[in-house]
Design a protein around this motif. Structure first.
Motif, mmCIF file in Angstrom:
data_model
loop_
_atom_site.group_PDB
_atom_site.id
_atom_site.type_symbol
_atom_site.label_atom_id
_atom_site.label_comp_id
_atom_site.label_asym_id
_atom_site.label_seq_id
_atom_site.Cartn_x
_atom_site.Cartn_y
_atom_site.Cartn_z
ATOM 1 N N MET A 14 0.827 -1.212 0.000
ATOM 2 C CA MET A 14 0.000 0.000 0.000
ATOM 3 C C MET A 14 0.861 1.261 0.000
ATOM 4 O O MET A 14 0.558 2.239 -0.684
ATOM 5 N N ASN A 35 11.001 -0.761 7.772
ATOM 6 C CA ASN A 35 11.309 -1.598 8.930
ATOM 7 C C ASN A 35 12.602 -2.362 8.696
ATOM 8 O O ASN A 35 13.658 -1.967 9.186
ATOM 9 N N LYS A 36 12.525 -3.448 7.883
ATOM 10 C CA LYS A 36 13.741 -4.240 7.615
ATOM 11 C C LYS A 36 14.068 -4.243 6.130
ATOM 12 O O LYS A 36 15.222 -4.075 5.746
ATOM 13 N N SER A 37 13.042 -4.429 5.289
ATOM 14 C CA SER A 37 13.333 -4.563 3.868
ATOM 15 C C SER A 37 13.569 -3.201 3.201
ATOM 16 O O SER A 37 13.004 -2.192 3.620
ATOM 17 N N SER A 79 -2.358 -2.665 11.758
ATOM 18 C CA SER A 79 -3.822 -2.695 11.752
ATOM 19 C C SER A 79 -4.452 -2.271 13.062
ATOM 20 O O SER A 79 -5.650 -2.056 13.130
ATOM 21 N N ILE A 101 -3.793 4.039 7.242
ATOM 22 C CA ILE A 101 -4.797 3.048 6.824
ATOM 23 C C ILE A 101 -4.939 1.932 7.874
ATOM 24 O O ILE A 101 -5.588 0.924 7.608
ATOM 25 N N GLU A 103 -6.546 -0.210 10.231
ATOM 26 C CA GLU A 103 -7.994 -0.442 10.213
ATOM 27 C C GLU A 103 -8.685 0.055 11.490
ATOM 28 O O GLU A 103 -9.747 0.667 11.432
#
Ligand SMILES: NC(=O)c1ccc[n+]([C@@H]2O[C@H](COP(=O)([O-])OP(=O)(O)OC[C@H]3O[C@@H](n4cnc5c(N)ncnc54)[C@H](OP(=O)(O)O)[C@@H]3O)[C@@H](O)[C@H]2O)c1
Length: 341
Positions: A14, A35-37, A79, A101, A103
């Motif tokens: 997203m 974060n990590k990637s 979320s 976003i 939720e």
């Protein structure tokens, strides 16, 4: 009027799509927090733009906030409010508005009242706005609230929506237990964190918007089992016959006013010929029926979130849930054209 400056907070499926949409609406991306990637990589390259944005993805949020002055952080990595809390606090303390976003952030007043109140007070103190958005803003809140404008009396409001887990990243697949065995599913749903299903959170917003009071609520989740082997892009493997293809979150609410609400949200790996749907049935005088089909849930997550940016910057400070914002609408021009100040 100056261009809007944004930090993209979370660079998954997203986050990458929202980055591309923001650039097309002339938003300047001044920072990217991961974060990590992909840490250290250029955001433009990671988003598949084919050119550099001169923004390196960093996992040092403090460094990003101190080197880049932004108007808004566009958040997409979690979320629930617990996970959103610290990153949001950081944004607020740096004077940065937030659209997320997440939720639960869509209407967290009843599920996480303490955190929400704290963030609300902090946002007011720093003069910024925090809002939860996404596909729900349109499909599960605005459209439903507007439709009730045709009602004289209402007995019940029933919603049913479907989404393709393969349109999102691994986080969404995890929420709906895609690829688990039936036994893993049964044991995990007992420990699940969210008090309500994603559509249930939206129902709370609609109920608040209509000035109704919730009497009782009930949430359950049912697994959907693969009847044959199905390839999943989100998992990067075949889901075997007998494993979990996805799940249905079911939310039921009664109100003091005697109007019952029920919502069923199915997220699973689609097979050919399946499509996203969003259906609302309002029983009363008159009976009303709304059906949307042939839309992309992932794109409809990102486009309303980005269209909301001017509303959030223009809004009074605080934790402002979408039912309190102006009617959401298309933005034909660069987003900064819509700023009041
Ligand atoms: N409201 C809506 O309409 C809506 C719709 C779709 C999705 N969502 C929610 O939005 C979230 C993102 O969805 P997605 O499909 O983009 O998921 P995704 O592709 O799995 O991406 C999640 C990303 O967040 C990163 N991340 C994790 N913790 C982080 C942190 N503390 N700070 C910064 N980045 C962090 C991950 O990095 P690593 O891979 O390095 O860990 C990953 O790149 C999910 O929680 C999903 O449920 C909401």
């Amino acid at each position: 009027m100056k261009r809007i400056k944004a930090i993209i907070y979370g660079v998954g499926e997203m986050g990458r799509l929202m980055t591309r949409i923001m650039i097309e609406k002339d938003v300047e991306i001044v920072g990217a927090i991961g974060n990590k990637s992909n840490i250290g990589k250029d955001l433009g390259e990671v988003c598949g733009l084919g050119y550099s944005l001169n923004v390196k993805i960093s996992n040092d949020a403090d460094a990003v906030f101190s080197s880049a002055k932004a108007d808004i952080a566009v958040m997409s990595f979690c979320s629930d409010m617990q996970a959103m809390y610290m990153p949001t606090k950081k944004c607020i303390e740096n004077g940065v508005n937030v659209i997320s976003i997440t939720e639960e952030a869509l209407y967290p007043w009843t599920t996480s009242p303490e955190i929400t109140k704290e963030l609300d007070e902090l946002a007011k103190k720093h003069g910024v706005t925090v809002t939860g958005g996404g596909i729900q803003d349109i499909n599960w809140i605005s459209l439903v609230s507007v439709l009730t404008g045709a009602s004289h009396t209402i007995e019940s409001v029933l919603g049913r929506a479907t989404g393709n887990a393969d349109d999102f990243g691994p986080v969404v697949a995890g929420h709906f237990h895609v690829g688990e065995t039936k036994e893993e599913f049964e044991s995990k749903i007992r420990e699940q964190k969210l008090e309500e299903g994603f559509m249930g959170i939206a129902l709370e917003s609609v109920i608040a918007d209509l000035g109704l009071t919730i009497k009782q609520k009930k949430q359950s989740m049912e697994s959907i089992i693969a009847e044959e082997d199905v390839n999943s892009v989100a998992l990067g493997r075949i889901i075997k016959k007998g494993e979990v293809l996805g799940a249905a979150q079911i939310d039921e609410m009664t109100t003091d006013e005697g109007i019952d609400f029920r919502a069923e949200f199915i997220m699973k790996v689609y097979q050919e010929s399946e499509d996203d749907t969003n259906i609302w049935v309002i029983k009363g005088y008159p009976d009303l029926y709304l059906k949307q089909e042939k839309f992309s849930g992932s794109i409809m997550t990102c486009t309303p979130t980005i269209n909301r940016i001017p509303d959030i910057i223009n809004s009074e400070p605080g934790f402002i849930t979408v039912e309190k914002l102006p009617k959401i609408r298309f933005r034909a021009h660069p987003l900064h054209y819509y700023l009041n100040k």
